[in-house]
Design a protein around this motif. Sequence first.
Motif, short mmCIF file in Angstrom:
data_model
loop_
_atom_site.label_atom_id
_atom_site.label_comp_id
_atom_site.label_asym_id
_atom_site.label_seq_id
_atom_site.Cartn_x
_atom_site.Cartn_y
_atom_site.Cartn_z
N PRO A 171 0.84 -1.20 0.00
CA PRO A 171 0.00 0.00 0.00
C PRO A 171 0.87 1.25 0.00
O PRO A 171 1.95 1.25 0.60
N PRO A 172 0.43 2.32 -0.67
CA PRO A 172 1.24 3.55 -0.74
C PRO A 172 1.64 4.07 0.63
O PRO A 172 2.76 4.54 0.81
N GLN A 173 0.72 3.97 1.60
CA GLN A 173 1.05 4.52 2.91
C GLN A 173 2.18 3.73 3.57
O GLN A 173 2.97 4.27 4.34
N GLU A 174 2.28 2.43 3.26
CA GLU A 174 3.35 1.62 3.83
C GLU A 174 4.69 2.00 3.19
O GLU A 174 5.72 2.07 3.87
N THR A 175 4.65 2.23 1.88
CA THR A 175 5.87 2.67 1.20
C THR A 175 6.34 4.01 1.76
O THR A 175 7.53 4.22 2.02
N ALA A 176 5.39 4.92 1.98
CA ALA A 176 5.75 6.23 2.52
C ALA A 176 6.30 6.09 3.94
O ALA A 176 7.29 6.75 4.29
N PHE A 177 5.69 5.22 4.72
CA PHE A 177 6.16 5.00 6.10
C PHE A 177 7.58 4.44 6.10
O PHE A 177 8.45 4.87 6.86
N ALA A 178 7.82 3.46 5.19
CA ALA A 178 9.16 2.87 5.10
C ALA A 178 10.19 3.93 4.70
O ALA A 178 11.31 3.94 5.20
#
Length: 299
Positions: free
Chosen positions: A278-285
């Motif tokens: 999910p995009p939010q997971e990529t951003a969090f990483a």
Amino acid sequence: MDWPKGFDGLCYGGDYNPEQWPEEVWKEDVELMRRAGVNLVTVGVFSWARLEPSPGVHDLGWLDRVLDLLHAGGIRVDLATPTASPPPWFGLAHPDALTVTADGVRLTHGSRDTYCVSAPPYRDASVRIARTLAERYRDHPALAMWHVHNEYGTACHCDHVAAAFRTWLAGRHGTLDALNDAWTTSFWSQHYSAWEQVMPPRATQYLPNPSQTLDFRRFVSDAMLDHFRAQKAVLRELTLDVPVTTNFVFGDWVPVNQRHWAEEVDLVAIDHYPAADPPQETAFAADLARLWAGGGRGC
Ligand SMILES: [Zn+2]
């Protein structure tokens, strides 16, 4: 030292695995990369079987040609050490260096990432192949950075690991009494009366001891970091001005303490899988990677 050698600005590129393609297309690959603005590629991540087709016998001519072609096209190289996937011959010669699962199954070659960082034959072979590459390419003009291993993450439960885990636990807890206290082993008759009784969290009948599991994850991170350090030492010895890193991964399956590891790499790198995550997971990483890097530049 915190940026690939020869760069002052943005690096753009990705993994390039030319050994998976006929050599006739390599020139076209480089031309297409050049047109796309690519200026840095990672090469050799899974090339061990091609670089060392049999024990101690090296075939580096093809990699010479790849690096020369890339250099001629103005593309620099993040050269990998190929230790994430030892060749089939290695596991046959050193079955004790193959991963053992928590269920006691010794894995075999045929996929990737089948290794045990606590097995002496694997640790020795990893340093040898890293030295071979560093000696060969230390002065190659395309060399911009070292990419050690790939996505550290294979945890083993073999007897090498059991011995190393006990040593690590003795360093952490001091005495067996302290370990028994920290792990609350009075629960369910888990009390240990000798270090030899302490095991990695192998398959057991019901819920495993959570403190044992947590300590094992800490141990695995440190054991893998030792494996990274051993290669880094060789690369640093031979190529003082070339940054050394490895690629972190985000996810709860990853047993690496990236915050701690970040102190050991010359720059922080992380893999993203935006097509799968999910995009939010990529951003969090990405945010985490920036934190691990101390808030500075990342790659
Ligand atoms: Zn093992």
